[in-house]
Design a protein around this motif. Structure first.
Motif, PDB file in Angstrom:
ATOM      1  N   LYS A   1       0.819  -1.212   0.000  1.00 36.35           N
ATOM      2  CA  LYS A   1       0.000   0.000   0.000  1.00 36.35           C
ATOM      3  C   LYS A   1       0.857   1.267   0.000  1.00 36.35           C
ATOM      4  O   LYS A   1       0.548   2.234  -0.689  1.00 36.35           O
ATOM      5  N   TYR A   2       1.942   1.284   0.783  1.00 39.45           N
ATOM      6  CA  TYR A   2       2.701   2.520   0.975  1.00 39.45           C
ATOM      7  C   TYR A   2       4.020   2.607   0.219  1.00 39.45           C
ATOM      8  O   TYR A   2       4.575   3.694   0.086  1.00 39.45           O
ATOM      9  N   LEU A   3       4.546   1.510  -0.297  1.00 34.53           N
ATOM     10  CA  LEU A   3       5.828   1.559  -0.988  1.00 34.53           C
ATOM     11  C   LEU A   3       5.809   2.395  -2.263  1.00 34.53           C
ATOM     12  O   LEU A   3       6.755   3.147  -2.507  1.00 34.53           O
ATOM     13  N   PRO A   4       4.771   2.328  -3.108  1.00 36.45           N
ATOM     14  CA  PRO A   4       4.791   3.161  -4.312  1.00 36.45           C
ATOM     15  C   PRO A   4       4.899   4.654  -4.017  1.00 36.45           C
ATOM     16  O   PRO A   4       5.659   5.371  -4.670  1.00 36.45           O
ATOM     17  N   ALA A   5       4.187   5.137  -3.016  1.00 38.58           N
ATOM     18  CA  ALA A   5       4.273   6.557  -2.662  1.00 38.58           C
ATOM     19  C   ALA A   5       5.657   6.894  -2.104  1.00 38.58           C
ATOM     20  O   ALA A   5       6.205   7.963  -2.383  1.00 38.58           O
ATOM     21  N   ALA A   6       6.247   5.986  -1.335  1.00 35.62           N
ATOM     22  CA  ALA A   6       7.576   6.219  -0.785  1.00 35.62           C
ATOM     23  C   ALA A   6       8.624   6.275  -1.895  1.00 35.62           C
ATOM     24  O   ALA A   6       9.523   7.118  -1.871  1.00 35.62           O
ATOM     25  N   VAL A   7       8.504   5.400  -2.873  1.00 39.13           N
ATOM     26  CA  VAL A   7       9.444   5.410  -3.997  1.00 39.13           C
ATOM     27  C   VAL A   7       9.297   6.704  -4.796  1.00 39.13           C
ATOM     28  O   VAL A   7      10.286   7.322  -5.198  1.00 39.13           O
ATOM     29  N   PHE A   8       8.063   7.141  -5.003  1.00 37.48           N
ATOM     30  CA  PHE A   8       7.836   8.389  -5.729  1.00 37.48           C
ATOM     31  C   PHE A   8       8.418   9.572  -4.949  1.00 37.48           C
ATOM     32  O   PHE A   8       9.022  10.470  -5.536  1.00 37.48           O
ATOM     33  N   GLY A   9       8.266   9.565  -3.628  1.00 44.18           N
ATOM     34  CA  GLY A   9       8.848  10.619  -2.791  1.00 44.18           C
ATOM     35  C   GLY A   9      10.364  10.641  -2.876  1.00 44.18           C
ATOM     36  O   GLY A   9      10.979  11.707  -2.962  1.00 44.18           O
ATOM     37  N   MET A  10      10.990   9.470  -2.856  1.00 49.87           N
ATOM     38  CA  MET A  10      12.451   9.407  -2.986  1.00 49.87           C
ATOM     39  C   MET A  10      12.896   9.895  -4.361  1.00 49.87           C
ATOM     40  O   MET A  10      13.933  10.540  -4.487  1.00 49.87           O
ATOM     41  N   LEU A  11      12.108   9.609  -5.396  1.00 48.70           N
ATOM     42  CA  LEU A  11      12.427  10.087  -6.735  1.00 48.70           C
ATOM     43  C   LEU A  11      12.405  11.613  -6.785  1.00 48.70           C
ATOM     44  O   LEU A  11      13.288  12.238  -7.382  1.00 48.70           O
ATOM     45  N   VAL A  12      11.440  12.218  -6.136  1.00 48.79           N
ATOM     46  CA  VAL A  12      11.361  13.684  -6.094  1.00 48.79           C
ATOM     47  C   VAL A  12      12.566  14.266  -5.370  1.00 48.79           C
ATOM     48  O   VAL A  12      13.210  15.207  -5.851  1.00 48.79           O
ATOM     49  N   VAL A  13      12.906  13.712  -4.216  1.00 51.20           N
ATOM     50  CA  VAL A  13      14.066  14.205  -3.455  1.00 51.20           C
ATOM     51  C   VAL A  13      15.341  14.050  -4.274  1.00 51.20           C
ATOM     52  O   VAL A  13      16.175  14.958  -4.340  1.00 51.20           O
ATOM     53  N   TYR A  14      15.510  12.904  -4.928  1.00 55.11           N
ATOM     54  CA  TYR A  14      16.695  12.654  -5.737  1.00 55.11           C
ATOM     55  C   TYR A  14      16.790  13.645  -6.893  1.00 55.11           C
ATOM     56  O   TYR A  14      17.865  14.152  -7.199  1.00 55.11           O
ATOM     57  N   CYS A  15      15.671  13.933  -7.529  1.00 54.42           N
ATOM     58  CA  CYS A  15      15.678  14.838  -8.677  1.00 54.42           C
ATOM     59  C   CYS A  15      15.946  16.292  -8.276  1.00 54.42           C
ATOM     60  O   CYS A  15      16.486  17.065  -9.070  1.00 54.42           O
TER      61      CYS A  15
END
Length: 109
Positions: free
Chosen positions: A43-57
């Motif tokens: 349930k929560y991993l996709p949003a966490a991965v998207f958040g990490m992608l934003v921080v990385y970018c």
């Protein structure tokens, strides 16, 4: 790399891919209930991965020099708008990326 090493490397890549594809179906059978922790992660991993992608970018964006982060901000707004409109993560990410590349190439070059 020798031919033998290439064959071993390709074989290990195939084995790793097949293992990650088939292992969940072997571990979590259809007739048993999926554990709560796995449901939570799903349930929560996709949003966490998207958040990490934003921080990385955004880690190297400088708001005090260059384009002051405007292409990034516009691309983020496009990404959010697409996601709120269509609710498709792939479309949101692709649309924001295309927008960012076009801004860098044509507007902020």
């Amino acid at each position: 790399m020798t031919l033998t090493q290439q064959i071993i490397t390709i074989g290990l890549c195939i084995l790793g891919t097949m293992l990650t594809r088939f292992l969940p179906f072997l571990i979590f059978r259809e007739n048993r209930k999926t554990p709560e922790v796995i449901q939570y992660i799903g349930k929560y991993l996709p949003a966490a991965v998207f958040g990490m992608l934003v921080v990385y970018c955004l880690r190297n964006v400088s708001i005090v020099s260059g384009s002051h982060g405007l292409p990034e901000l516009i691309a983020i707004l496009v990404t959010c708008g697409l996601h709120l409109w269509k609710r498709q993560m792939l479309l949101s990410i692709a649309g924001g990326t295309v927008c960012y590349m076009l801004l860098l190439h044509f507007v902020f070059a």
